[in-house]
Design an enzyme around this catalytic site. Structure first.
Site, PDB file in Angstrom:
ATOM      1  N   GLU A  70      27.629  28.262  41.064  1.00 52.80           N
ATOM      2  CA  GLU A  70      28.908  28.006  40.390  1.00 52.80           C
ATOM      3  C   GLU A  70      30.014  27.763  41.408  1.00 52.80           C
ATOM      4  O   GLU A  70      30.827  26.852  41.265  1.00 52.80           O
ATOM      5  CB  GLU A  70      29.255  29.194  39.490  1.00 52.80           C
ATOM      6  CG  GLU A  70      30.613  29.115  38.838  1.00 52.80           C
ATOM      7  CD  GLU A  70      31.382  30.423  38.939  1.00 52.80           C
ATOM      8  OE1 GLU A  70      32.535  30.396  39.411  1.00 52.80           O
ATOM      9  OE2 GLU A  70      30.830  31.476  38.558  1.00 52.80           O
ATOM     10  N   GLU A 145      29.810  30.363  50.594  1.00 52.04           N
ATOM     11  CA  GLU A 145      30.058  30.859  49.245  1.00 52.04           C
ATOM     12  C   GLU A 145      29.094  31.966  48.840  1.00 52.04           C
ATOM     13  O   GLU A 145      29.438  32.815  48.021  1.00 52.04           O
ATOM     14  CB  GLU A 145      29.984  29.703  48.235  1.00 52.04           C
ATOM     15  CG  GLU A 145      31.026  28.635  48.453  1.00 52.04           C
ATOM     16  CD  GLU A 145      32.443  29.176  48.337  1.00 52.04           C
ATOM     17  OE1 GLU A 145      32.707  29.988  47.438  1.00 52.04           O
ATOM     18  OE2 GLU A 145      33.289  28.784  49.176  1.00 52.04           O
TER      19      GLU A 145
END
Length: 976
Positions: A70, A145
């Site tokens: 995501e 991330e």
């Protein structure tokens, strides 16, 4: 235009169309024949358009792969190769909503905008991101991330680092988060819900780059996608755009991504998990106990709505019998429930907080005996009527103030469609609600209890139990594990890790090329409305009070709010204002028990809320207006009832029930503790402002850490202080509820206002008298306390700031452009991207207060160093015309967020109290639109001066705080 069933529009076959009068919309379901994508459109007159693309994402481990995906797909794509198109959109579009979210079984990418051109741009960037992300070109994206080994030279210790890794460290510091995750995984152990889609910090480092890419290939295909369009738009044009630019490039696949149901248990299961507390905390009264029941298939629309109502009846009101029984049993200090209807099988959770493990049998006994008694004797009819009325009001008002209405509807659509159900069933509530209402008083809800709880073996007793030294133990185990990993590595492998860190840091530090940045679509300043939205608010002067009236289209709902001046309260009693706000509506009055009062409120209104707030006076530097706010809403036909109940509560409440007071104080303390753990940035920034601002000190006293310590003292010493507390509550109540400096704020239809005004005038003249006291001019001692607030958290919330008006700097709308630049450039790049924090925010208030606060931050001193160097960045700031346009657009978008009726009322009152008129706001808007590079550079001295004052407050873990103890004047353990 008219659509025809089974006709194909730009590759999309229309399967279903229906008018949904409940939400004044036409709903359509399309199927894209080539790619297999499903598309839902909800067409209506709402100009705040919403687009979302979602994927069914079913975890088979707890590495958080879908959470990391995501984040990662928004870090550059085929058409938009800049490192973070998401950030470029945040700081440079007119979006009214822009986000992404990972759920236990789906991932959503929603955007919203009122500008057609901007809406298309946002849709384009998001579709390219999910289908063509740069994660295949740059392994550094997953490292940044998700996670990576951080090591910059061969003598350093190996560490884990990554944005999601640090975010989940923060999540796993919260016992509530552990509770909710533990319930899901243990109720559904043989399904995808057994795993944490967000990621367990212990498991995240098991995710490899190869696995990461494999999950994207499998799950991010149009055949597994659910596209959503909402609002006033040309649907056919958008279908054509999506088909030609994206879906036509894919062929349908048979992915067979289905969620399996959990086989029912033969008997209740019992499980537990430990959570860390500091060595200084007591383990007594720190356990969470929960009883959990799998209810049924989420596609059962009647059961879906009925259990939503039943959970409210049992646990969510002051008249709820199960909540009352649990509180009366003295086994816990807080009770709440959760009806989880966001997965294939719905579940009900009954939760008590601040309890102990040895109370589990009594907990079960109280729950089951109370439920058996309800089945035998029935619910109180007033409670049933109250809860149904409250839910009906909520559904019809559709006031989703935290995000667009269209996004709320999207979640309702996916709540059935994702599992193969009717996509529109949760949008059509009237028919089902009427069916339930018709049977509500004939044992309907009692049978639900009997069938789905009492005779249900698919259940779980789940406990979250405190444990000292757990955080230290886990930290030690992690250090030993990483040390062992490093010892097992060859010198070549260590050098390779160092090189990978260098490449990652280089990527993070390298600006995007101008060519890549210019590929991201951008509006021009000409696309921005030059004039702000205004509302016609009429100010009426009555004998002892003022009325603000804003004409609104409200569908028959009246919004009536009272703003009482609290400067008549003595300074030493200020914290009692917040205590009073939490007690009102929850204690007996002269004419009602608190249970009866709860039912009266819910039967006759859309809710009555009480709060304490302060508003800075823009006309006089440093001045502010403290207010006690009573917010109410009802159908116009019941506005007299609303006002009668409001004045019953504020004038006739009784505080002499010691047991009830203690219960409410315990609950309040529990709820604040949840906020401290999950929202430490708010606590740290509030405490920080109390060092240098009179208003900041006041707000911290009524809503911040200072208030929490005040409440803790009362809760701990209640028996010896109860009489003093009651005396002070009565005195504070009498000081507040007068007609002196009262403002009544009304939002209603024009034809209803005259009647409302007359009712108000009558009731206020009868119930309220002017104050016999003079208002108090509060004077606080302000000093740089520089506190560290210690919890068992694995992350920090680091706040630093000051009041720039004290150095002669004036507020300007241009500071809001600096805010956009800071939040999504310098601070974002240095605190989030390089530092690994989940977020960082800078704020400039009109009263001169400024603060920078990090969120779920693995660092402390390093973050403060970033803050301290900020002025140097501003001093040499440069941006071309395109970049400045982007920053200005992003700033304007934050001002032009669509407002619900309730939000409009709040806004108009705040502007009036703060002496802010439309001319001021228009000037602020024009300052934003005219901001230049030179303007931004001119703020460097402001930031430098504020940072030189060295006012800091940090909430976080003991280890980091002790390592940096020289930064603090005092170190305080938050929880005893």
């Amino acid at each position: 235009m008219n659509f025809e069933i089974n006709r194909i529009y730009s590759g999309f076959k229309l399967l279903e169309e229906k008018n949904i009068s409940d939400i004044s919309s036409t709903a359509r379901l399309f199927y894209h024949e080539k790619s297999g994508a499903k598309l839902i459109s909800i067409e209506n007159s709402d100009d705040n358009k919403v687009f979302s693309i979602s994927f069914k994402t079913l975890p088979d481990n707890s590495t958080g792969v879908f959470h990391i995906l995501e984040h990662s797909v928004l870090c550059g794509s085929r058409k938009f190769p800049s490192k973070e198109p998401f950030v470029e959109l945040v700081k440079g579009s007119l979006n009214t909503y822009l986000n992404a979210a990972t759920y236990p079984d789906k991932t959503m990418y929603p955007v919203a905008s009122k500008n057609d051109k901007d809406f298309r741009n946002l849709m384009d960037v998001y579709l390219d991101a999910v289908f063509y992300p740069n994660i295949y070109k740059y392994p550094e994206i997953m490292k940044q991330e998700g996670w990576h080994y951080e090591i910059n030279n061969k003598d350093e210790e190996l560490k884990y680092k990554g944005v999601v890794y640090n975010e989940m460290q923060g999540v796993y510091s919260s016992p509530e988060s552990l509770l909710f995750r533990g319930i899901n995984s243990n109720l559904f152990p043989d399904t995808p819900y057994a795993f944490d889609s967000g990621g367990d910090p212990d498991d995240i480092p098991n995710l490899t780059q190869e696995q990461f890419l494999d999950y994207h290939k499998k799950f991010y295909h149009p055949s597994n996608s659910y596209i959503y369009l909402y609002g006033d738009m040309n649907i056919e044009e958008n279908l054509k755009f999506i088909d030609e630019n994206y879906l036509s490039n894919f062929n349908k696949l048979n992915l067979n991504i289905e969620i399996s149901s959990q086989k029912p248990f033969k008997e209740m299961q019992e499980k537990f998990i430990n959570y860390p507390i500091s060595n200084e905390e007591s383990e007594l009264d720190k356990t969470y106990l929960s009883l959990n029941f799998v209810i049924g298939d989420v596609k059962d629309r009647e059961l879906y709505l009925a259990f939503d109502l039943l959970e409210d009846m049992l646990l969510e009101t002051s008249a709820s019998p199960l909540k009352k029984a649990l509180i009366d049993s003295s086994i816990a200090k807080d009770v709440f429930g959760i009806y989880n209807n966001g997965s294939l099988q719905t579940s009900l959770s009954i939760i008590i907080k601040n309890s102990n493990e040895d109370k589990k049998e009594k907990f079960k006994s109280v729950v089951f005996n109370t439920l058996k008694d309800i089945v035998k004797n029935g619910f109180d009819r007033d409670l049933i009527e109250a809860v149904i009325n409250s839910k009906e009001f909520e559904l019809k008002e559709s006031d989703y103030s935290s995000y667009p209405k269209g996004l709320a509807y999207c979640e309702k659509v996916l709540g059935s469609l994702l599992y193969g159900g009717d996509p529109f069933q949760n949008l059509e509530f009237n028919q089902m609600l009427n069916k339930i209402k018709a049977n509500a008083y004939n044992g309907y809800f009692e049978k639900l209890i009997e069938d789905n709880i009492l005779n249900n073996n698919h259940s779980l007793l789940f406990m979250v139990i405190p444990k000292k030294n757990l955080a230290e133990k886990k930290a030690k185990e992690q250090r030993e594990k990483l040390s062992a990993i490093k010892s097992s590595l060859t010198e070549e492998k260590i050098e390779k890790l160092i090189e990978e860190n260098f490449i990652l840091t280089k990527r993070q530090s390298s600006p995007d090329s101008q060519e890549d940045l210019e590929k991201i679509p951008l509006l021009s300043i000409e696309d921005v409305k030059k004039n702000l939205d205004t509302y016609n608010t009429i100010i009426g002067d009555k004998k002892d009070y003022k009325i603000l009236y804003t004409e609104l289209v409200t569908n028959g709902i009246d919004y009536i709010d009272f703003y009482f001046d609290t400067s008549y309260v003595a300074q030493e009693k200020i914290p009692y204002i917040t205590l009073l706000s939490y007690l009102l509506g929850r204690v007996d009055t002269e004419n009602y028990s608190y249970e009866e009062l709860s039912n009266e409120v819910n039967k006759n209104t859309g809710g009555i809320d009480f709060s304490a707030e302060a508003y800075s006076n823009i006309a006089v530097t440093g001045e502010y207006s403290p207010k006690f706010i009573v917010k109410g809403k009802s159908l116009h036909s019941k506005s007299q009832n609303l006002l009668d109940i409001v004045f019953e509560i504020i004038k006739l409440s009784k505080f002499d029930n010691h047991k009830r007071l203690k219960e409410i104080f315990d609950e309040l303390k529990s709820r604040i503790e949840m906020i401290i753990v999950s929202g430490g940035h708010r606590i740290a920034s509030s405490k920080l402002a109390s060092y240098y601002s009179e208003m900041g000190k006041y707000i911290d006293t009524i809503n911040g850490f200072t208030f929490y310590k005040f409440l803790t003292d009362i809760e701990k010493n209640f028996n010896s202080k109860k009489d003093e507390v009651i005396k002070n509550l009565l005195e504070v109540s009498e000081s507040i509820f007068t007609s002196s400096n009262l403002i009544v704020n009304i939002g209603a239809a024009k034809e209803d206002y005259k009647n409302l005004s007359e009712i108000l005038q009558s009731i206020i003249s009868d119930k309220l008298k002017p104050s016999l006291k003079e208002p108090t001019k509060y004077k606080f001692e302000l000093k740089k306390e520089n506190e560290a607030l210690v919890t068992s958290s694995k992350v920090q919330y680091v706040a630093k700031g000051y009041n720039f008006s004290q150095f002669g700097f004036k507020y300007s709308g241009k500071l809001q452009v600096l805010r956009t630049i800071s939040n999504y450039d310098y601070l974002w790049n240095n605190v989030r991207v390089k530092g690994g924090a989940y977020g960082v925010f800078i704020n400039f208030k009109r009263n001169g207060n400024m603060s920078i606060t990090s969120y779920r931050d693995p660092n402390l001193k390093e973050t403060i160093d970033v803050y301290d160097k900020f002025y140097k960045y501003i001093n040499t700031f440069s941006a071309d015309e395109r970049e400045m346009t982007k920053y200005i657009l992003g700033t304007i978008s934050s001002l032009d967020t669509p407002l619900t009726n309730s939000m409009i009322c709040d806004r108009q009152a705040a502007l009036y109290i703060g002496n802010i008129d439309d001319d001021f706001l228009q000037e602020e808007r024009e300052e934003i639109l005219k901001t230049s590079v030179e303007d931004i550079r001119s703020f460097a001295p402001l930031i430098e001066q504020c940072m030189k004052e060295d006012c800091i407050c940090v909430l976080g873990g003991k280890e980091k705080i002790e390592q940096n103890s020289n930064l603090f004047n005092s170190i305080i353990n938050v929880f005893n």
